[in-house]
Design a protein around this motif. Structure first.
Motif, PDB file in Angstrom:
ATOM      1  N   LYS A  20     -35.932   0.450  26.195  1.00  0.00           N
ATOM      2  CA  LYS A  20     -35.067   0.202  27.357  1.00  0.00           C
ATOM      3  C   LYS A  20     -35.122   1.343  28.379  1.00  0.00           C
ATOM      4  O   LYS A  20     -34.288   1.411  29.282  1.00  0.00           O
ATOM      5  CB  LYS A  20     -33.634  -0.012  26.886  1.00  0.00           C
ATOM      6  CG  LYS A  20     -33.417  -1.361  26.210  1.00  0.00           C
ATOM      7  CD  LYS A  20     -31.988  -1.531  25.794  1.00  0.00           C
ATOM      8  CE  LYS A  20     -31.812  -2.878  25.090  1.00  0.00           C
ATOM      9  NZ  LYS A  20     -30.485  -3.008  24.514  1.00  0.00           N
ATOM     10  N   LEU A  21     -36.104   2.205  28.182  1.00  0.00           N
ATOM     11  CA  LEU A  21     -36.232   3.334  29.115  1.00  0.00           C
ATOM     12  C   LEU A  21     -37.292   3.033  30.186  1.00  0.00           C
ATOM     13  O   LEU A  21     -38.381   2.551  29.875  1.00  0.00           O
ATOM     14  CB  LEU A  21     -36.628   4.609  28.365  1.00  0.00           C
ATOM     15  CG  LEU A  21     -35.524   5.369  27.632  1.00  0.00           C
ATOM     16  CD1 LEU A  21     -36.106   6.610  26.961  1.00  0.00           C
ATOM     17  CD2 LEU A  21     -34.390   5.770  28.559  1.00  0.00           C
ATOM     18  N   PHE A  22     -36.923   3.354  31.396  1.00  0.00           N
ATOM     19  CA  PHE A  22     -37.854   3.187  32.530  1.00  0.00           C
ATOM     20  C   PHE A  22     -38.313   4.593  32.948  1.00  0.00           C
ATOM     21  O   PHE A  22     -37.505   5.382  33.425  1.00  0.00           O
ATOM     22  CB  PHE A  22     -37.158   2.478  33.686  1.00  0.00           C
ATOM     23  CG  PHE A  22     -36.769   1.053  33.365  1.00  0.00           C
ATOM     24  CD1 PHE A  22     -37.641   0.010  33.581  1.00  0.00           C
ATOM     25  CD2 PHE A  22     -35.511   0.762  32.806  1.00  0.00           C
ATOM     26  CE1 PHE A  22     -37.281  -1.299  33.279  1.00  0.00           C
ATOM     27  CE2 PHE A  22     -35.162  -0.535  32.500  1.00  0.00           C
ATOM     28  CZ  PHE A  22     -36.042  -1.571  32.728  1.00  0.00           C
ATOM     29  N   LYS A  50     -39.322  -5.701  31.437  1.00  0.00           N
ATOM     30  CA  LYS A  50     -38.678  -4.980  30.326  1.00  0.00           C
ATOM     31  C   LYS A  50     -37.349  -5.593  29.932  1.00  0.00           C
ATOM     32  O   LYS A  50     -36.945  -5.509  28.767  1.00  0.00           O
ATOM     33  CB  LYS A  50     -38.454  -3.518  30.714  1.00  0.00           C
ATOM     34  CG  LYS A  50     -39.610  -2.616  30.322  1.00  0.00           C
ATOM     35  CD  LYS A  50     -39.147  -1.213  30.038  1.00  0.00           C
ATOM     36  CE  LYS A  50     -40.280  -0.426  29.384  1.00  0.00           C
ATOM     37  NZ  LYS A  50     -39.932   0.969  29.153  1.00  0.00           N
ATOM     38  N   MET A  51     -36.663  -6.161  30.856  1.00  0.00           N
ATOM     39  CA  MET A  51     -35.307  -6.656  30.585  1.00  0.00           C
ATOM     40  C   MET A  51     -35.303  -8.088  30.074  1.00  0.00           C
ATOM     41  O   MET A  51     -34.237  -8.658  29.891  1.00  0.00           O
ATOM     42  CB  MET A  51     -34.430  -6.544  31.845  1.00  0.00           C
ATOM     43  CG  MET A  51     -34.237  -5.126  32.337  1.00  0.00           C
ATOM     44  SD  MET A  51     -33.444  -4.022  31.155  1.00  0.00           S
ATOM     45  CE  MET A  51     -31.743  -4.512  31.305  1.00  0.00           C
ATOM     46  N   PRO A 110     -29.913   0.362  28.962  1.00  0.00           N
ATOM     47  CA  PRO A 110     -31.121   0.841  29.653  1.00  0.00           C
ATOM     48  C   PRO A 110     -30.904   2.143  30.441  1.00  0.00           C
ATOM     49  O   PRO A 110     -29.787   2.420  30.886  1.00  0.00           O
ATOM     50  CB  PRO A 110     -31.489  -0.302  30.597  1.00  0.00           C
ATOM     51  CG  PRO A 110     -30.263  -1.099  30.758  1.00  0.00           C
ATOM     52  CD  PRO A 110     -29.422  -0.911  29.543  1.00  0.00           C
ATOM     53  N   ILE A 157     -41.392  -4.295  36.947  1.00  0.00           N
ATOM     54  CA  ILE A 157     -41.206  -3.504  35.712  1.00  0.00           C
ATOM     55  C   ILE A 157     -39.872  -3.857  35.065  1.00  0.00           C
ATOM     56  O   ILE A 157     -39.789  -4.131  33.861  1.00  0.00           O
ATOM     57  CB  ILE A 157     -41.288  -1.982  36.028  1.00  0.00           C
ATOM     58  CG1 ILE A 157     -42.709  -1.589  36.439  1.00  0.00           C
ATOM     59  CG2 ILE A 157     -40.835  -1.160  34.831  1.00  0.00           C
ATOM     60  CD1 ILE A 157     -42.837  -0.164  36.989  1.00  0.00           C
TER      61      ILE A 157
END
Lengths: 213, 158
Positions: free
Chosen positions: B54-56, A211-212, B28, A207
């Motif tokens: 940028k949110l998990f 995302k990064m 993030p 994940i």
């Protein structure tokens, strides 16, 4: 009167003679009986597959029933009965014995000098190598006297699978499997927990990586 | 980095969350959603023009998997939740923050002491890893818990 006396003397002489003949007959019969006893043993020896006599000695090799089937690495015990048929004096003989496999290979040999007067019985042990394979074997013995082979005899035995060892091995395997099984049962939740954590870690890693980017 | 416990009214809770997330939009963050589903939380943020890329999200409300990038963890599995937060913290490089919305919800599923231990573990780990923690709790819920966990935070904002 003289004639009557002569007749009585003749009767007594005849009786004495008959008694004498009877005694002689008994003595001869007794001697023959004794001789037959010895000869009978010799005949039995000759007839028996595990004993022969070639001259003044008779030899019989016998492996007790309890040693007929031995486990690998265990010794084989046999008895050697020696009979001196000449039966006159104490003599030194050489007893030579072998262990032979089914292909007539000598796998053990030993000889020793023994004193024998009329008869003697010896118990000997043959220790075979633990590498000796399973199968049929023979213990063969010879009497050497004055450099001549005077008698020989043999008996057979088997080397069999060590059932006791197998049971022990099975028992050990069962114990080990049980221990492993118990360890798995007790550590199942820990293992499951560890696997779950690893899966979660891997998922989080994916994940974050995605995302990064 | 600091850890902050924000205790606010139920009505102001979402506004306060929006405000805190918006202030940290540039970097993030990990969003632990205990009150609402991930979708609901994200929708609220998006409505208020807060970027969520940028949110998990860790969704503790629903177990239904809707997105690949969202973790679903049961609120009664605090060990797993703690492990997931710590793993995110380790995996996300650089400056980051942690939002816990809302701590008191954990009391429905766990004992006070367990929740207190969880909070202690999280605040210690975030302090060691320079992570900013903002935990929320509605004013009316779990006052005894709040008394137990006050000391684990650098700041308590009532």
């Amino acid at each position: 009167m003289k004639t009557k006396e002569n007749i009585n003397f003749g009767k007594k002489s005849l009786l004495l003679f008959m008694i004498l003949i009877l005694m002689l007959t008994l003595i001869i019969f007794s001697i023959r009986l004794n001789r037959n006893k010895l000869t009978g043993h010799a005949i039995e020896t000759l007839n028996s597959p595990n004993q022969t006599d070639a001259g003044i000695f008779n030899l019989k090799v016998e492996i007790p029933e309890s040693y007929k089937n031995i486990n690998i690495g265990k010794p084989v015990v046999f008895t050697a009965k020696v009979l001196n048929l000449a039966n006159d004096k104490r003599v030194d003989i050489t007893l030579k014995y072998y262990a032979i496999d089914s292909k007539d290979n000598i796998i053990f040999t030993k000889s020793e000098t023994l004193a024998v007067e009329t008869q003697a019985s010896f118990v000997r042990e043959i220790k075979l190598s633990p590498d000796t394979p399973f199968g049929d074997y023979t213990v063969k013995a010879e009497i050497i006297y004055n450099d001549n082979k005077e008698a020989e005899s043999q008996d057979s035995f088997k080397i069999i699978k060590d059932n006791k060892s197998n049971i022990e091995i099975i028992f050990i395997v069962i114990v080990i499997v049980t221990i492993i099984f118990l360890i798995l049962i007790f550590s199942y939740s820990r293992i499951k927990h560890f696997i779950e954590r690893m899966e979660l870690k891997s998922k989080i890693g994916q994940i974050v990586k995605k995302k990064m980017k | 980095m600091t850890s902050e416990l924000i205790i606010t009214s139920v009505e102001d809770l979402q506004n306060e969350i929006n405000k805190q997330v918006k202030a940290r939009m540039a970097y993030p963050g990990i969003y632990v959603s205990l009150n609402k589903t991930q979708k609901s939380s994200e929708d609220n943020l998006v409505k208020n023009n807060i970027k969520t890329d940028k949110l998990f999200f860790i969704d503790c409300v629903t177990s239904e998997k809707t997105r690949e990038d969202v973790l679903h963890i049961s609120p009664n599995d605090l060990d797993k939740l703690s492990f997931a937060i710590n793993t995110f913290i380790k995996d996300i490089k650089g400056k980051k923050f942690l939002i816990i919305d809302a701590l008191s919800t954990l009391l429905i599923y766990n004992s006070e002491n367990k929740v207190a231990a969880f909070v202690k573990q999280i605040t210690e780990f975030t302090a060691d890893n320079d992570v900013e923690v903002i935990a929320f709790s509605p004013k009316t819920k779990g006052e005894e818990l709040l008394n137990k966990i006050f000391n684990f935070f650098d700041k308590v904002n009532k």
